[in-house]
Design a protein around this motif. Structure first.
Motif, PDB file in Angstrom:
ATOM      1  N   SER A  28      15.865 -12.814  66.389  1.00  0.00           N
ATOM      2  CA  SER A  28      15.495 -12.175  67.656  1.00  0.00           C
ATOM      3  C   SER A  28      15.786 -13.100  68.827  1.00  0.00           C
ATOM      4  N   MET A  32      18.262 -12.248  71.834  1.00  0.00           N
ATOM      5  CA  MET A  32      17.777 -12.145  73.213  1.00  0.00           C
ATOM      6  C   MET A  32      18.670 -12.949  74.157  1.00  0.00           C
ATOM      7  N   PHE A  36      21.423 -11.049  76.397  1.00  0.00           N
ATOM      8  CA  PHE A  36      21.206 -11.134  77.846  1.00  0.00           C
ATOM      9  C   PHE A  36      22.449 -11.678  78.547  1.00  0.00           C
ATOM     10  N   SER A  99      23.548  -8.593  69.186  1.00  0.00           N
ATOM     11  CA  SER A  99      23.783  -9.102  70.544  1.00  0.00           C
ATOM     12  C   SER A  99      24.654  -8.117  71.316  1.00  0.00           C
ATOM     13  N   THR A 102      22.512  -4.881  72.035  1.00  0.00           N
ATOM     14  CA  THR A 102      21.505  -4.996  73.094  1.00  0.00           C
ATOM     15  C   THR A 102      22.119  -5.381  74.443  1.00  0.00           C
ATOM     16  N   PHE A 106      20.869  -4.544  78.248  1.00  0.00           N
ATOM     17  CA  PHE A 106      20.636  -5.585  79.249  1.00  0.00           C
ATOM     18  C   PHE A 106      21.500  -5.336  80.484  1.00  0.00           C
ATOM     19  N   LEU A 152      13.094  -5.876  81.112  1.00  0.00           N
ATOM     20  CA  LEU A 152      13.610  -6.981  80.295  1.00  0.00           C
ATOM     21  C   LEU A 152      12.620  -7.301  79.174  1.00  0.00           C
ATOM     22  N   GLU A 155      12.853  -4.724  76.515  1.00  0.00           N
ATOM     23  CA  GLU A 155      14.047  -4.900  75.690  1.00  0.00           C
ATOM     24  C   GLU A 155      13.845  -6.039  74.691  1.00  0.00           C
ATOM     25  N   ALA A 156      13.152  -7.084  75.105  1.00  0.00           N
ATOM     26  CA  ALA A 156      12.883  -8.207  74.197  1.00  0.00           C
ATOM     27  C   ALA A 156      12.068  -7.720  72.995  1.00  0.00           C
ATOM     28  N   ILE A 159      14.192  -5.755  70.674  1.00  0.00           N
ATOM     29  CA  ILE A 159      15.069  -6.604  69.864  1.00  0.00           C
ATOM     30  C   ILE A 159      14.364  -7.050  68.587  1.00  0.00           C
ATOM     31  N   SER A 163      15.758  -6.119  64.924  1.00  0.00           N
ATOM     32  CA  SER A 163      16.167  -7.178  63.987  1.00  0.00           C
ATOM     33  C   SER A 163      15.828  -6.807  62.545  1.00  0.00           C
ATOM     34  N   SER A 210       5.687 -12.508  78.133  1.00  0.00           N
ATOM     35  CA  SER A 210       6.491 -11.852  79.174  1.00  0.00           C
ATOM     36  C   SER A 210       5.643 -11.542  80.400  1.00  0.00           C
TER      37      SER A 210
END
Lengths: 226, 258
Positions: A28, A32, A36, A99, A102, A106, A152, A155-156, A159, A163, A210
């Protein structure tokens, strides 16, 4: 039928489950950062004055956004080795596939954040004699991050959940290890319940981090650092 | 010698001619007010003076020096570095303030000092506090712009421009976005600057400000300067019909003076 709940057997599997959790966190984390970065590049391309660059960025985003993560993963794990004769390891394959997947999201988040910034901010900076790069760094970018922070963070979290799809190519992340334990012990209910609790704790931790980051970028009470 | 001047400026947006040959020269310490109905090109002139809008034809002079390099077709090319050094000598105050919402009031003022004039944090903060005090907002240094009233925000914007020690200040309808009861605090600040000898070019609809503060009033019509002169000449004894119509429209609903 009555089920007798018993979690005690899990004690014997702390090591493999812990390793699975570590693998999930590593995968993850890499996704990320790489997602990003790729998304940022795609977002910059989307703002290009050149039409062809903008269209390339749009094509990239649409392609990756409209294909399921699982399909992209299989593409990299099964199809590309057949075409190139080169088999990468599972971790790397999952990193690349997720990656790319995502990065499309992003890109859209950052583009939205960019559009949310008042164009008058550029003129405000220009009128002071700041350079374009300076305006972007000191004035525009912080406001993009501020506007985009909730998305953001979302989205994290997404992810971490995506995963787990890496279990389908037998990468020993947390869900894959859970499945093995469950198969060995014939106790899917307890095993998956425990894994759900662990995942929830992991993601709640991420949410908490976050929030702190969001508060930091919100600018309030932030001192200019050097 | 003039601080800032433009000669024979033409500007088109699409197929619309906004400026059709403008000559304007502003002397040191002078306060020039540009008047004209909307679409007359007054804001565009202001934005040409610091080259936020590049003219299609004509020249811009800072302290008598013509800016830009000639191109074969007769127009001029402006390098990024030259634009930046012009703009740091020309302060601009916008209708919508354009403060930076992620920075505190004092950081808004410090950013130009730090990143353009290379002040240290301590020097920049000291200067920012000085200019905030000047516009009467010393106690708001650590506030964020969204906690201020419109009038206070505009005064911060004025302090931000002033802190750069500009040779001339441009005001682009600085009071048009304010609540009526907030207009006067900003106008008072502007009058104070004018009285202190700041060179100013002001686009406004506040005729009272023009009458009381301006050294020279310039009336624009259809992208040209129709007439200019002292406030008394232009505001009380205009010689052209469009000026008279403009003044009439702006004073139709005025209270009788006691």
């Amino acid at each position: 039928m009555r089920h007798t709940w018993d979690f005690s057997f899990l004690v014997h599997y702390l090591l493999p489950l812990g390793r699975g959790l570590m693998n999930t966190i590593c995968l993850s984390g890499v996704v990320m950062v790489a997602g990003f970065t790729l998304g940022l590049l795609a977002a910059i391309a989307a703002m290009s004055p050149l039409r062809t660059v903008r269209m390339a960025s749009a094509a990239y985003v649409e392609l990756l956004r409209n294909v399921p993560a699982l399909v992209i993963l299989f593409l990299f794990f099964y199809v590309i080795p057949v075409l190139t004769g080169f088999q990468n390891d599972r971790f790397l394959t999952a990193c690349v596939a997720f990656s790319l997947y995502t990065s499309a999201y992003f890109c859209e988040i950052l583009r939205g954040g960019f559009l949310a910034v008042d164009p008058g901010q550029w003129e405000g900076g220009q009128a002071l004699g700041l350079s374009r790069a300076g305006i972007f760094c000191w004035i525009i970018a912080p406001q993009i991050i501020r506007a985009a922070m909730p998305s953001l963070a979302n989205e994290a979290i997404e992810i971490v959940k995506i995963s787990t799809v890496a279990s389908t190519i037998a990468f020993p992340e947390f869900l894959y290890q859970t499945k093995i334990v469950s198969d060995i012990e014939y106790r899917p209910i307890e095993t998956y319940t425990a894994s759900a609790i662990v995942m929830t704790i992991l993601i709640l931790t991420l949410t908490w981090v976050s929030r702190i980051a969001a508060r930091h970028f919100a600018g309030h009470r932030r001192k200019e650092r050097e | 010698m003039s601080v800032i001047a433009v000669r024979n400026i033409h500007k088109r947006f699409g197929n619309q001619d906004v400026l059709k040959g403008i000559d304007l020269s502003v002397a040191k310490g002078e306060t020039v007010v540009l008047l004209g109905s909307s679409g007359s090109g007054k804001s565009t002139i202001l934005r040409t003076l610091n080259l936020l809008d590049l003219p299609d034809e004509g020249d811009v002079f800072l302290h008598g020096n013509k800016l830009g390099q000639p191109r074969p077709d007769g127009t001029r090319r402006y390098r990024e570095g030259e634009l930046r050094s012009l703009r740091r000598r020309v302060g601009m105050v916008f209708q919508h303030f354009n403060l930076f919402p992620h920075l505190t009031v004092e950081e808004n003022i410090m950013i130009g000092l730090r990143r353009v004039l290379n002040y240290s944090i301590t020097q920049a903060r000291e200067k920012a506090r000085h200019h905030l005090h000047h516009v009467g907002l010393a106690e708001k240094a650590l506030a964020f712009p969204d906690t201020l009233s419109g009038g206070q925000r505009q005064r911060v914007a004025i302090a931000r421009a002033l802190a750069m020690d500009p040779d001339v200040m441009l005001f682009d309808e600085a009071t048009s976005a304010l609540d009526p009861e907030r207009v006067s605090e900003v106008l008072r600040t502007m009058r104070q600057l004018s009285q202190e000898g700041t060179t100013m070019v002001v686009v406004t609809h506040e005729l009272g400000f023009a009458y009381n503060v301006a050294d020279r009033v310039v009336f624009l019509h259809g992208g040209r300067i129709l007439e200019q002169g002292t406030p008394t000449e232009i505001l009380l004894h205009p010689t052209h019909a469009p000026t008279r119509e403009f003044l009439h429209a702006h004073t139709e609903f005025r209270l009788p003076s006691a």
